[in-house]
Design an enzyme around this catalytic site. Structure first.
Site, mmCIF file in Angstrom:
data_model
loop_
_atom_site.group_PDB
_atom_site.id
_atom_site.type_symbol
_atom_site.label_atom_id
_atom_site.label_comp_id
_atom_site.label_asym_id
_atom_site.label_seq_id
_atom_site.Cartn_x
_atom_site.Cartn_y
_atom_site.Cartn_z
ATOM 1 N N GLU A 201 -6.708 5.987 6.344
ATOM 2 C CA GLU A 201 -6.330 5.765 5.045
ATOM 3 C C GLU A 201 -6.496 6.844 4.027
ATOM 4 O O GLU A 201 -5.585 7.274 3.393
ATOM 5 C CB GLU A 201 -6.850 4.241 4.564
ATOM 6 N N SER B 191 -11.782 1.839 2.584
ATOM 7 C CA SER B 191 -11.416 1.596 3.897
ATOM 8 C C SER B 191 -11.099 3.144 4.329
ATOM 9 O O SER B 191 -10.317 3.814 3.859
ATOM 10 C CB SER B 191 -10.339 0.765 4.038
ATOM 11 N N ARG C 239 0.892 -1.244 0.140
ATOM 12 C CA ARG C 239 0.064 -0.079 -0.066
ATOM 13 C C ARG C 239 1.006 1.257 0.144
ATOM 14 O O ARG C 239 0.337 2.450 0.587
ATOM 15 C CB ARG C 239 -0.936 0.131 1.332
HETATM 16 P P1 NAP Z 1 -10.105 -9.593 4.184
HETATM 17 O O1 NAP Z 1 -10.243 -10.201 2.784
HETATM 18 O O2 NAP Z 1 -11.277 -9.810 5.158
HETATM 19 O O3 NAP Z 1 -8.918 -9.704 4.854
HETATM 20 C C1 NAP Z 1 -8.629 -8.928 5.882
HETATM 21 C C2 NAP Z 1 -7.121 -8.831 6.188
HETATM 22 O O4 NAP Z 1 -6.630 -10.350 6.075
HETATM 23 C C3 NAP Z 1 -6.300 -8.119 5.082
HETATM 24 O O5 NAP Z 1 -5.262 -7.533 5.767
HETATM 25 C C4 NAP Z 1 -5.842 -9.272 4.379
HETATM 26 O O6 NAP Z 1 -4.693 -8.926 3.687
HETATM 27 C C5 NAP Z 1 -5.659 -10.252 4.773
HETATM 28 N N1 NAP Z 1 -5.707 -11.664 4.160
HETATM 29 C C6 NAP Z 1 -7.055 -12.144 3.902
HETATM 30 N N2 NAP Z 1 -6.644 -13.510 3.268
HETATM 31 C C7 NAP Z 1 -5.258 -13.331 3.227
HETATM 32 C C8 NAP Z 1 -4.395 -14.412 2.607
HETATM 33 N N3 NAP Z 1 -4.830 -15.489 1.985
HETATM 34 N N4 NAP Z 1 -3.283 -14.258 2.565
HETATM 35 C C9 NAP Z 1 -2.712 -13.014 3.428
HETATM 36 N N5 NAP Z 1 -3.482 -12.159 3.812
HETATM 37 C C10 NAP Z 1 -4.818 -12.482 3.893
HETATM 38 O O7 NAP Z 1 -10.325 -8.212 3.738
HETATM 39 P P2 NAP Z 1 -11.485 -7.279 3.121
HETATM 40 O O8 NAP Z 1 -11.574 -6.177 4.088
HETATM 41 O O9 NAP Z 1 -12.582 -7.941 2.849
HETATM 42 O O10 NAP Z 1 -10.786 -6.502 1.804
HETATM 43 C C11 NAP Z 1 -10.810 -7.250 0.668
HETATM 44 C C12 NAP Z 1 -9.660 -7.065 -0.064
HETATM 45 O O11 NAP Z 1 -9.536 -5.788 -0.718
HETATM 46 C C13 NAP Z 1 -8.225 -7.243 0.803
HETATM 47 O O12 NAP Z 1 -7.285 -7.791 0.182
HETATM 48 C C14 NAP Z 1 -7.955 -5.533 1.334
HETATM 49 O O13 NAP Z 1 -6.467 -5.606 1.437
HETATM 50 C C15 NAP Z 1 -8.199 -5.157 -0.152
HETATM 51 N N6 NAP Z 1 -8.612 -3.646 0.050
HETATM 52 C C16 NAP Z 1 -7.597 -2.863 -0.374
HETATM 53 C C17 NAP Z 1 -7.586 -1.445 -0.465
HETATM 54 C C18 NAP Z 1 -6.500 -0.520 -0.800
HETATM 55 O O14 NAP Z 1 -5.759 -1.045 -1.789
HETATM 56 N N7 NAP Z 1 -6.475 0.543 -0.444
HETATM 57 C C19 NAP Z 1 -8.745 -0.826 0.168
HETATM 58 C C20 NAP Z 1 -9.758 -1.611 0.726
HETATM 59 C C21 NAP Z 1 -9.667 -3.098 0.749
HETATM 60 P P3 NAP Z 1 -4.494 -7.951 2.455
HETATM 61 O O15 NAP Z 1 -4.660 -6.452 2.888
HETATM 62 O O16 NAP Z 1 -2.830 -8.059 2.021
HETATM 63 O O17 NAP Z 1 -5.208 -8.380 1.164
#
Ligand code: NAP
Length: 356
Positions: free
Chosen positions: A350, A241, A165
């Site tokens: 964020e 987020s 990020r």
């Molecule tokens: P989520 O999938 O419930 O995941 C929550 C946390 O667990 C995140 O930190 C995610 O890492 C981690 N995680 C889940 N599965 C994983 C795996 N197989 N290996 C490693 N780490 C894992 O999160 P959510 O809130 O529903 O969001 C969905 C996705 O959208 C996530 O990847 C999140 O990062 C992304 N997102 C990105 C942004 C951005 O780029 N600013 C904003 C909103 C959401 P990661 O964060 O590394 O995926």
């Protein structure tokens, strides 16, 4: 170049919140960027580069400077082999339309980034990532305008200094470059990435073993929209987020654990241990901030028209359509104070706070 005055910024943000820009210019021809930047310099104005306005909260009093809104268009194929295909894409293109176009053509690498709001130019800024794909894995180069040297430059992937990020654009060189084009390399060979729990589960439930790229996009949209309402289809504006996830070192994690043991039930302590072991990271301990907000009982909390999303408490929603920036910040501070008191963790916003 047409510089307008006193233009409301709310319609230009996905939050649908914010006062007016003192000056506002739309850029369709990238050569005009240099004129706009020099107008700001000559008049001692601060500048705000506005793409899709998807990651910002604009003050109710607006922005007392020049807003440069990128509207350049175009997707140009610049190379192709049997394995890969490379495109140069204008910063003003709508990101999800680009994803949809690549998916329809069976070009792999961005399908898990479906339904991320905003324009192409914002991709490299925070190395946008979701469901196991991130910008740095496919980005070749960034064409940008360098406001420091007053010149057009091409930065390589390495020059962008990507990490989780993060890039030079939101850290060491913040405010220096205006991103004009990004060049992305897609794979013509299928590379399904369904390792995320929610994504894997979606296909198991439907008994699909080898999903097509279209099925993966459908899965991501269905999973993502429940948590992160896509601004064009949802009533409640939002900026994705609002809280960053935590990446803790061992001693920070110990502090969190002690606080949770002191203030919460054994079930919550048990959940914390499971979360810690879920995604072992070489660089730290990943703790979803959503977990902390939930255990503090703040899902659905609201101030004025701003509300913590029930399905994904990282998201603050403009639930009435009339929320103000002060409502959002008051709610953010309420959650921040409560989380600090109960868990000892300091939550960080964020989105960029503009005009504060
Ligand atoms: P989520 O999938 O419930 O995941 C929550 C946390 O667990 C995140 O930190 C995610 O890492 C981690 N995680 C889940 N599965 C994983 C795996 N197989 N290996 C490693 N780490 C894992 O999160 P959510 O809130 O529903 O969001 C969905 C996705 O959208 C996530 O990847 C999140 O990062 C992304 N997102 C990105 C942004 C951005 O780029 N600013 C904003 C909103 C959401 P990661 O964060 O590394 O995926």
């Amino acid at each position: 170049m047409n510089i307008q005055n006193n233009i409301s910024l709310a319609p230009y943000t996905t939050f649908k919140i914010g006062g007016p820009a003192k000056h506002f210019v739309e850029i369709e021809n990238v050569n005009d960027v240099s004129l706009a930047v020099n107008f700001a310099k000559a008049n001692s104005l601060s500048t705000l580069i506005l793409g899709g306005g998807a990651n910002m909260l604009v003050n109710d009093n607006g922005f007392d400077g020049l807003v440069i809104h990128l509207k350049n268009k175009g997707i140009e194929k610049i190379d192709e082999t049997d394995m890969d295909i490379i495109f140069k894409i204008a910063a003003g293109e709508i990101w999800d339309d680009v994803v949809s176009y690549f998916v329809k053509n069976n070009w792999w690498g961005v399908e898990n980034l479906s339904h991320i709001p905003g324009l192409v130019g914002s991709l490299p800024i925070q190395n946008v990532g979701a469901y196991g794909q991130q910008t740095s894995e496919i980005l070749q180069t960034v064409d940008a305008y360098d406001t420091k040297t007053d010149s057009f430059v091409v930065l390589s992937n390495q020059d962008c200094g990507f990490s989780y990020r993060k890039s030079i654009f939101n850290s060491t060189e913040k405010g220096r470059y205006v991103v004009l084009f990004v060049t992305l390399k897609l794979s013509k060979i299928p590379k399904p990435n369904i390792k995320y729990i929610d994504v894997g589960k979606y296909f198991v439930e439907r008994n699909i073993q080898n999903p097509t790229i279209e099925q993966i996009r459908d899965a991501i949209i269905s999973i993502r929209d429940k948590k992160y309402p896509f601004p064009t289809v949802s009533i409640g504006g939002n900026a994705g987020s609002f809280f960053k996830n935590l990446n803790l070192n061992q001693s920070e994690y110990d502090t969190l654990k002690q606080n949770i043991e002191k203030n919460f039930s054994p079930e919550v302590v048990d959940r914390l241990t499971k979360i810690k072991d879920k995604f072992p990271q070489p660089t730290g301990i990943k703790i979803p901030t959503a977990f902390l907000i939930e255990i503090c009982g703040l899902k659905g909390a609201s101030v004025g028209g701003a509300k913590i999303n029930e399905n994904q408490p990282l998201v603050i929603i403009n639930s009435t359509g009339t929320a103000t920036a002060s409502d959002v910040l008051e709610l953010f501070n309420k959650v921040k104070n409560e989380a600090l008191r109960e868990t000892g963790m300091t939550l960080v916003n964020e989105p960029e706070l503009i005009g504060f």
